[in-house]
Design a protein around this motif. Sequence first.
Motif, PDB file in Angstrom:
ATOM      1  N   LEU A   1       0.816  -1.045  -0.030  1.00  0.00           N
ATOM      2  CA  LEU A   1      -0.060   0.112   0.179  1.00  0.00           C
ATOM      3  C   LEU A   1       0.921   1.209   0.082  1.00  0.00           C
ATOM      4  O   LEU A   1       0.567   2.228  -0.753  1.00  0.00           O
ATOM      5  CB  LEU A   1      -0.949  -0.080   1.385  1.00  0.00           C
ATOM      6  N   ARG A   2       2.167   1.247   0.847  1.00  0.00           N
ATOM      7  CA  ARG A   2       2.901   2.392   1.102  1.00  0.00           C
ATOM      8  C   ARG A   2       3.659   2.920  -0.635  1.00  0.00           C
ATOM      9  O   ARG A   2       3.657   3.807  -0.931  1.00  0.00           O
ATOM     10  CB  ARG A   2       3.760   2.197   1.996  1.00  0.00           C
ATOM     11  N   LYS A   3       3.812   1.672  -0.944  1.00  0.00           N
ATOM     12  CA  LYS A   3       4.727   1.820  -2.404  1.00  0.00           C
ATOM     13  C   LYS A   3       3.627   2.351  -3.649  1.00  0.00           C
ATOM     14  O   LYS A   3       3.964   3.078  -4.331  1.00  0.00           O
ATOM     15  CB  LYS A   3       5.105   0.469  -2.868  1.00  0.00           C
ATOM     16  N   THR A   4       2.394   1.705  -3.402  1.00  0.00           N
ATOM     17  CA  THR A   4       1.427   2.154  -4.315  1.00  0.00           C
ATOM     18  C   THR A   4       1.060   3.673  -4.415  1.00  0.00           C
ATOM     19  O   THR A   4       1.080   4.310  -4.989  1.00  0.00           O
ATOM     20  CB  THR A   4       0.130   1.168  -4.134  1.00  0.00           C
ATOM     21  N   LEU A   5       0.863   4.043  -3.090  1.00  0.00           N
ATOM     22  CA  LEU A   5       0.537   5.441  -2.576  1.00  0.00           C
ATOM     23  C   LEU A   5       1.607   6.417  -3.078  1.00  0.00           C
ATOM     24  O   LEU A   5       1.316   7.414  -3.652  1.00  0.00           O
ATOM     25  CB  LEU A   5      -0.149   5.744  -1.375  1.00  0.00           C
ATOM     26  N   LEU A   6       2.792   6.030  -2.820  1.00  0.00           N
ATOM     27  CA  LEU A   6       4.000   6.610  -3.181  1.00  0.00           C
ATOM     28  C   LEU A   6       4.179   6.894  -4.857  1.00  0.00           C
ATOM     29  O   LEU A   6       4.242   7.954  -5.147  1.00  0.00           O
ATOM     30  CB  LEU A   6       5.272   6.304  -2.682  1.00  0.00           C
TER      31      LEU A   6
ATOM     32  N   VAL B   1       3.479   8.160  13.106  1.00  0.00           N
ATOM     33  CA  VAL B   1       4.620   9.187  12.830  1.00  0.00           C
ATOM     34  C   VAL B   1       4.423   9.605  11.329  1.00  0.00           C
ATOM     35  O   VAL B   1       4.218   8.661  10.370  1.00  0.00           O
ATOM     36  CB  VAL B   1       6.008   8.247  12.627  1.00  0.00           C
ATOM     37  N   LYS B   2       4.283  10.630  11.044  1.00  0.00           N
ATOM     38  CA  LYS B   2       4.113  11.367   9.798  1.00  0.00           C
ATOM     39  C   LYS B   2       5.209  11.055   8.901  1.00  0.00           C
ATOM     40  O   LYS B   2       6.243  11.041   9.206  1.00  0.00           O
ATOM     41  CB  LYS B   2       3.955  12.771   9.744  1.00  0.00           C
ATOM     42  N   GLY B   3       4.734  10.464   7.723  1.00  0.00           N
ATOM     43  CA  GLY B   3       5.862  10.218   6.762  1.00  0.00           C
ATOM     44  C   GLY B   3       6.445   8.507   7.100  1.00  0.00           C
ATOM     45  O   GLY B   3       7.456   8.172   6.442  1.00  0.00           O
ATOM     46  N   ARG B   4       5.705   7.768   7.918  1.00  0.00           N
ATOM     47  CA  ARG B   4       6.300   6.751   8.375  1.00  0.00           C
ATOM     48  C   ARG B   4       6.645   5.726   7.098  1.00  0.00           C
ATOM     49  O   ARG B   4       5.933   5.448   6.328  1.00  0.00           O
ATOM     50  CB  ARG B   4       5.124   5.979   9.287  1.00  0.00           C
ATOM     51  N   GLY B   5       7.958   5.134   7.472  1.00  0.00           N
ATOM     52  CA  GLY B   5       8.269   4.296   6.604  1.00  0.00           C
ATOM     53  C   GLY B   5       9.797   4.681   5.444  1.00  0.00           C
ATOM     54  O   GLY B   5      10.203   3.945   5.034  1.00  0.00           O
ATOM     55  N   VAL B   6       9.577   5.872   5.383  1.00  0.00           N
ATOM     56  CA  VAL B   6      10.644   6.493   4.442  1.00  0.00           C
ATOM     57  C   VAL B   6      11.310   7.680   5.505  1.00  0.00           C
ATOM     58  O   VAL B   6      11.037   8.675   5.890  1.00  0.00           O
ATOM     59  CB  VAL B   6       9.995   7.448   3.568  1.00  0.00           C
ATOM     60  N   SER B   7      12.789   7.452   5.645  1.00  0.00           N
ATOM     61  CA  SER B   7      13.531   8.019   6.676  1.00  0.00           C
ATOM     62  C   SER B   7      13.434   9.541   6.448  1.00  0.00           C
ATOM     63  O   SER B   7      13.180  10.262   7.611  1.00  0.00           O
ATOM     64  CB  SER B   7      14.958   7.567   6.659  1.00  0.00           C
ATOM     65  N   PHE B   8      13.633  10.023   5.161  1.00  0.00           N
ATOM     66  CA  PHE B   8      13.676  11.440   5.214  1.00  0.00           C
ATOM     67  C   PHE B   8      12.433  12.190   5.164  1.00  0.00           C
ATOM     68  O   PHE B   8      12.342  13.199   5.203  1.00  0.00           O
ATOM     69  CB  PHE B   8      14.237  11.736   3.810  1.00  0.00           C
TER      70      PHE B   8
ATOM     71  N   GLN C   1      14.525   6.103  -3.684  1.00  0.00           N
ATOM     72  CA  GLN C   1      15.021   5.761  -2.287  1.00  0.00           C
ATOM     73  C   GLN C   1      13.891   5.529  -1.397  1.00  0.00           C
ATOM     74  O   GLN C   1      14.092   4.495  -0.555  1.00  0.00           O
ATOM     75  CB  GLN C   1      15.715   7.048  -1.664  1.00  0.00           C
ATOM     76  N   ALA C   2      12.862   6.141  -1.397  1.00  0.00           N
ATOM     77  CA  ALA C   2      11.667   5.737  -0.785  1.00  0.00           C
ATOM     78  C   ALA C   2      11.129   4.206  -0.927  1.00  0.00           C
ATOM     79  O   ALA C   2      10.869   3.655   0.181  1.00  0.00           O
ATOM     80  CB  ALA C   2      10.509   6.732  -1.112  1.00  0.00           C
TER      81      ALA C   2
ATOM     82  N   GLU D   1      10.676  -1.330   0.875  1.00  0.00           N
ATOM     83  CA  GLU D   1      10.830  -2.554   0.649  1.00  0.00           C
ATOM     84  C   GLU D   1      11.895  -3.001   1.773  1.00  0.00           C
ATOM     85  O   GLU D   1      11.612  -4.333   2.380  1.00  0.00           O
ATOM     86  CB  GLU D   1      11.462  -2.940  -0.504  1.00  0.00           C
ATOM     87  N   GLU D   2      12.834  -2.719   2.323  1.00  0.00           N
ATOM     88  CA  GLU D   2      13.668  -3.012   3.213  1.00  0.00           C
ATOM     89  C   GLU D   2      13.251  -3.050   4.506  1.00  0.00           C
ATOM     90  O   GLU D   2      13.236  -3.958   5.333  1.00  0.00           O
ATOM     91  CB  GLU D   2      14.907  -2.092   3.266  1.00  0.00           C
ATOM     92  N   GLY D   3      12.025  -2.258   4.803  1.00  0.00           N
ATOM     93  CA  GLY D   3      11.271  -2.468   6.001  1.00  0.00           C
ATOM     94  C   GLY D   3      10.740  -3.911   6.250  1.00  0.00           C
ATOM     95  O   GLY D   3      10.454  -4.072   7.295  1.00  0.00           O
TER      96      GLY D   3
END
Lengths: 273, 310, 278, 316
Positions: C17-22, C242-249, C268-269, C274-276
């Motif tokens: 889901l995170r990948k799709t929305l990004l 956490v706002k932006g959760r899953g993408v460090s930056f 990078q995101a 995926e690494e998560g």
Amino acid sequence: MLTEERRAFLTQRARQARALTLEAIYRVGRGHIGGTMSIAELLIALYDDVMRVDPSNPSWPERDRLVVSKGHAAPIVYAVLAMKGYFDPKLLDTLNANGTTLPSHCDMRKVPGIDMTAGSLGQGLSAAVGMALANQMDHRDSYVYAIVGDGESQEGQVWEAVMLAAQRKLEHLIVFVDDNGCQVDGFTGDILNMRPFDQKYRAFGWHAIYVEDGHSFDQILDAIHQAKQTPDRPHAIILNTVKAKHVPGAENTYQSHCFSLTREQLDNSLRNL
Amino acid sequence: MKALRDAFGDEILALGRENPNVYVVDCDIGKSCKTLEFARQLPQQHLNVGIAEQNAAGVSAGLATCGKIPFVSTYAAFGSMRMCEQIRQEICYPRLNVKIACSHGGLTPANDGASHQAIEDYGIMRTLPNMTILVPCDYYSCRSLIRAACQWDGPVYLRFTRDPVPFIYRESDQFEIGRARTVREGGDVAIIAAGAVMSLALQACDLLHSQGIEARLLDMHTVKPLDTAAVTAAIQEIGRVVTVEDHNIINGIGSAVCEVAAGLGRGVVKRMGVQDQFGESGPYFDLLEKNGVTAQSIADTARSLVTGEN
Amino acid sequence: MLQNNKVLSLEETAIALRKTLLTTIYKAQSGHPGGSLSSADLMTVLYFDELRLRPHQPKWPERDRFVLSKGHVCPVLYACLAMRDFFPMEELDHLRKFGSILQGHPDMKRTPGVDISTGSLGQGVSCAVGMAIANRRDQNPGRVFCLLGDGETNEGQVWEAAETASKYQLDNLILLVDHNGLQNDGTCQDIMPPRDLAEKFRAFGFQTYQIDGHSIPAILDVFERIRAHQGGQPYAVIAKTVKGRGVSFMENVVAWHGQAPNEQEYLQAIQEIEEGLS
Amino acid sequence: MLDNMDMKTALGETLAEEMRKNSSLVLVGADLMGANGTWPLHGEFPDRVINVGIAEANMVGVAAGLAACGKLPVCDTFAAFMARRDYDQVFISVAYAGLNVKLIGSDPGVAAEMNGGTHMSFEDVALMRTIPTMTVVEPCDCAQLRQAVKAMLEVKGPVYLRLYRKKPHKIYEDGCRFSLGRADCLTQGRDATVIAAGMMVWNALQAAEQLNQEGIHLRVLNMHTIKPLDKAAIILAAQETGAIVTAENANYFNGLGSAVAEVIAENSLSVPFQRVGVRDQFGEVGGTSYLMERFQLTASDIAQAVKSCLKRRQIH
């Protein structure tokens, strides 16, 4: 603790405020009786004992201000202002009359001593917060007082204002909730219960005091005293009041919100006072 | 004489009995808006959200998405201004079947003063796409139009007034949304009016008649969509138009008629109504007079158009 | 064990889901990634476990309804709807494009599966209350879930709606507060301190829960507790996120509230998400 | 210097200059101060920039309270919220109360671009125009904005300023003359007049250029003050040019076009007239140039409207 003499004096003043209000409303034929009678003691306590005001100089910048957010309570506010000498009490005869300067809802542009125009519920507290912010910015030690109805507190804007006041630590803002338990269409508990108010205000970061008898000068003044001793937070004083207090047959009825007083009712009330 | 808010109370009860999906959403002024009987007889179709008009609009939008036909009942000042954003966003934009039924339109809450008088309500509504606006002038047309609003699929703003007004129509008269009604026929000048000031316009027609001037009087009960055919006919056949309304002269019927006239590039229009000023406490007809709206002034304005005097 | 498998599978779905929305936001070069990512785990459990829906019959009257009151994070909703087959995945490529079924804020007239149009904060909660009242009156078993932001509780209308929900004892209404601590202009603490949101909702008559909004087991658990609970009260779940959760930056950075990533940031995101997984 | 500037940056700079001069000037915003270029002033004036959070109604109420205490508050949020969400508050707490509060609404009309229909404000001018005592101003570029902001702060009473916050087409030079309530005549043609405001002024000028090549000489009036309206300029334009077209980035009901129609119909000017504007529709997502085409607001649409007016004049 008030002296016996002082208490008697204030009681007499509240009696006079009620009489002037009822007579003015009787002359117009119809008016907001319930919610004016419920705040008589509060207004007298504020104007006679608490507020720093100068009736000869209503726009004195250092004054304490009062926002009557429940703007329909204007008649009794006008009565108290007249008693304080802001204007000739004879003017009360013109309440709501053609071309009057005393309209049914509080009007700052027409009435000396009125600090904020109100009438659409829920907006006054925001304005009071704005005033307290301005005082804070200008380092004035003046207090801002606001009177909010219990039903009125259903307006979301009230809670918008409450949040902001807490954030800004407006310790010189004192809000009175006239918790008379009635609104236009019914008892507040039936229409949309907002009690317990003190819990809500505390949850929103305020210092809250519940006053068992909102018509007792001792209790009102004691609560204000307590509020002023408590730093860093705005203050909500919840006054347990009686709608249409001292109007025989109308007390604690929501139908008393706005009605026509008969001559007999007026005479009865005046005697009863 | 009978008040338009009573027409609402009577008709909404009838509609509610016929159709269980008809809801009333009150904002703590059911008594003034005449919905108490509805609440008593049809509690399952009634809500009172308290003094929280914005919330009432949103709640009604939610109800409409579930197939209900909610009538939000409040005063025109709150039903237009306080709920403005919510009506636009939650009702007009998604074109939800919500009716905003407002009593106390125009200057009619005369004693309550400016904060409760709604002199800009249908002007606001006219600017919102998808909105239909009904401003009835008497008890019978009011009932007929409330019924039409209930059958109309989409947002409708209904404007009622507080005090009793004279009967102008018969009980059997039917009214159609978007079709102006010719109340008087005449060829010298046209008067276009709506709402509680209709009786003044009628009196003006009588005054004009006694001076040998025949006025065409149109009841523009639907402010939007405007009956442009009727307005165009008045401009092309007569060319002299007076608009009369209990509303700011900006953005109401007067402006709508000016838009049509200016677009046609002919004719002259005089707008009568609230002169872009706040109201105040006072008797209703005195407030109208302060804004230059009386039977005599309407007649005078119309006559000056006919004679070319100013 | 079964529960474990379910958790694992949902965690995988959350990554997808995170990948799709990004990707959706990246392709549109416009949208709100921060709040979409903070609510992604809640949305995963809602759309892939909790909500009773029929993707091929989006207007099924007995469905659970979902109101995205914080309408600006619609990419996460659109991604869920597409992944649940309400419409083809390709539609996601048209987010915020002219004529698209996917508008900048949810539009019920255009998008299958969107139950109400939102976008002006605070208004969705009132709508959800209206829906819950209607369902209650119709004895419709459908529940109403409403996701709102912590900043959004600044709107007085939220509290107007809360009062009404409490009055009508709407135990078919579940408010989910995405408590990520950031709003448009800064941290909530700076702009308007939310204080203890659970205490506030309790004061307004709600049954409240506080959970970690990124723990799939915790989210599953809270829905189970709500289903088992019978109290005649509406529910508020305060989900710490956490706002932006899953993408460090992006994590906890205000700027990512409403900004699309460039190509390098996007790649990078995706890699980080995926690494998560591992 | 102003040539490459966003209007929000110009707004922030102008307000900062004024705040240094006038200690009663305060800014009140509702979580969109960053978007409008006012939040950066928080650094220099921490006590005079107030962000009330997402509570627009409260923002206006707070500003009214500040003004009642002698402050000069300037509120900002998106035009959509300023007009609709705060309407009752602007009407009662500000205008009826006679308080000196300035209101800035940004992202007017199609400028809301990607935020789509919910945020696209086609009705703000109309709503504000209906409020007695309200002044409504819509500047078209950075240089004019700077003057308009100064004029807004000087005039007593409520003012609504409609702000395009991105980089505009440059029309005026820095330090240009600006007079509230007086239209600017940008081109002196005698064949027809286009009356425009805000973003539409540029389109009107483009239309004038197009038509110029066809031998039609347009008069372009920049009606930056929509209320109070410069009636004299409209009457003169009708008399001298004989055809009028209005151009607005807003619903063609109740805005600039309607205001001009009122003047034409009431003064019996009987000239061909047409309104270019959004035809009672809601907005949708898209880029500005796309949306201008979608809602028929382009220079060509204006030119087309002028030609159809001229044709009607020949027929009559």
